[in-house]
Design a protein around this motif. Structure first.
Motif, PDB file in Angstrom:
ATOM      1  N   GLN A 181       0.851  -1.183   0.000  1.00 11.37           N
ATOM      2  CA  GLN A 181       0.000   0.000   0.000  1.00 11.37           C
ATOM      3  C   GLN A 181       0.888   1.235   0.000  1.00 11.37           C
ATOM      4  OE1 GLN A 181      -3.551   0.074  -0.052  1.00 11.37           O
ATOM      5  NE2 GLN A 181      -3.028   2.181  -0.598  1.00 11.37           N
ATOM      6  N   THR A 238      -1.106   0.091 -10.360  1.00  4.91           N
ATOM      7  CA  THR A 238      -0.897  -1.301 -10.732  1.00  4.91           C
ATOM      8  C   THR A 238       0.576  -1.542 -11.015  1.00  4.91           C
ATOM      9  OG1 THR A 238      -3.093  -1.399 -11.754  1.00  4.91           O
ATOM     10  CG2 THR A 238      -1.499  -3.097 -12.422  1.00  4.91           C
ATOM     11  N   GLU A 297      -0.904  -6.673  -9.989  1.00  7.27           N
ATOM     12  CA  GLU A 297      -1.708  -6.407  -8.801  1.00  7.27           C
ATOM     13  C   GLU A 297      -2.036  -4.919  -8.766  1.00  7.27           C
ATOM     14  OE1 GLU A 297      -1.738  -6.976  -3.940  1.00  7.27           O
ATOM     15  OE2 GLU A 297      -0.069  -7.767  -5.083  1.00  7.27           O
ATOM     16  N   THR A 298      -3.231  -4.597  -8.277  1.00  9.39           N
ATOM     17  CA  THR A 298      -3.710  -3.218  -8.223  1.00  9.39           C
ATOM     18  C   THR A 298      -4.168  -2.881  -6.819  1.00  9.39           C
ATOM     19  OG1 THR A 298      -4.445  -3.341 -10.526  1.00  9.39           O
ATOM     20  CG2 THR A 298      -5.426  -1.609  -9.172  1.00  9.39           C
ATOM     21  N   LYS A 299      -3.906  -1.635  -6.410  1.00  9.51           N
ATOM     22  CA  LYS A 299      -4.386  -1.117  -5.128  1.00  9.51           C
ATOM     23  C   LYS A 299      -4.942   0.282  -5.340  1.00  9.51           C
ATOM     24  CE  LYS A 299      -1.498  -3.790  -1.999  1.00  9.51           C
ATOM     25  NZ  LYS A 299      -2.483  -4.493  -1.191  1.00  9.51           N
ATOM     26  N   LYS A 300      -5.684   0.768  -4.345  1.00  3.42           N
ATOM     27  CA  LYS A 300      -6.333   2.073  -4.406  1.00  3.42           C
ATOM     28  C   LYS A 300      -5.577   3.074  -3.547  1.00  3.42           C
ATOM     29  CE  LYS A 300     -10.281   2.723  -2.196  1.00  3.42           C
ATOM     30  NZ  LYS A 300     -11.718   2.730  -1.866  1.00  3.42           N
ATOM     31  N   TYR A 332      -6.062   4.421  -8.870  1.00  9.17           N
ATOM     32  CA  TYR A 332      -5.645   3.028  -8.732  1.00  9.17           C
ATOM     33  C   TYR A 332      -4.246   2.897  -9.307  1.00  9.17           C
ATOM     34  CZ  TYR A 332     -10.528   2.287  -7.752  1.00  9.17           C
ATOM     35  OH  TYR A 332     -11.765   2.361  -7.190  1.00  9.17           O
ATOM     36  N   ASN A 389      -1.141   7.206   2.804  1.00 12.22           N
ATOM     37  CA  ASN A 389      -2.386   7.124   2.054  1.00 12.22           C
ATOM     38  C   ASN A 389      -3.530   7.395   3.014  1.00 12.22           C
ATOM     39  OD1 ASN A 389      -4.051   6.655  -0.217  1.00 12.22           O
ATOM     40  ND2 ASN A 389      -4.481   4.598   0.517  1.00 12.22           N
TER      41      ASN A 389
END
Length: 109
Positions: free
Chosen positions: A29, A93, A101-104, A91, A33
């Motif tokens: 992450q 990636t 893999e993707t995260k926000k 997002y 954030n």
């Protein structure tokens, strides 16, 4: 190239805990954030390999992209808010030939 030095800005628990269940891959992450000026993105690779790091807005439009050769283990990208157009949800990636893999993340004003 962000114009910022690659300094260790990831929290200590992320820089030491790089174990995963994805065959040696892991996307961390971003930290902090949400963020308002600079954020760090860490990812772990099982070997030296090429990668693509992409940031998209909530409509799926690519707003920032970086290709590179990552080293085995922990890698880091530092992003400045000037690379993104406005506050909101994005997002990110990490992708290789074998993994994605993707995260926000959230950018504040």
């Amino acid at each position: 190239e962000t114009g910022f030095p690659l300094i260790n800005t990831l929290p200590p628990q992320l820089t030491t805990n790089t174990r995963d269940d994805n065959n040696g891959y892991r996307l961390l992450q971003n930290y902090p954030n949400p963020f308002s000026l600079i954020s760090s993105f860490g990812f772990v690779l099982p070997k030296n390999m090429s990668y693509q790091f992409t940031i998209t807005d909530i409509t799926g439009r690519t707003v920032w992209n970086q290709k590179g050769i990552g080293q085995k283990g922990l890698n880091q990208i530092v992003l400045h808010r000037s690379h993104l157009q406005r506050e909101g949800i994005y997002y990110y990636t990490i992708s290789t030939n074998e993994y994605a893999e993707t995260k926000k993340m959230i950018l504040l004003n």
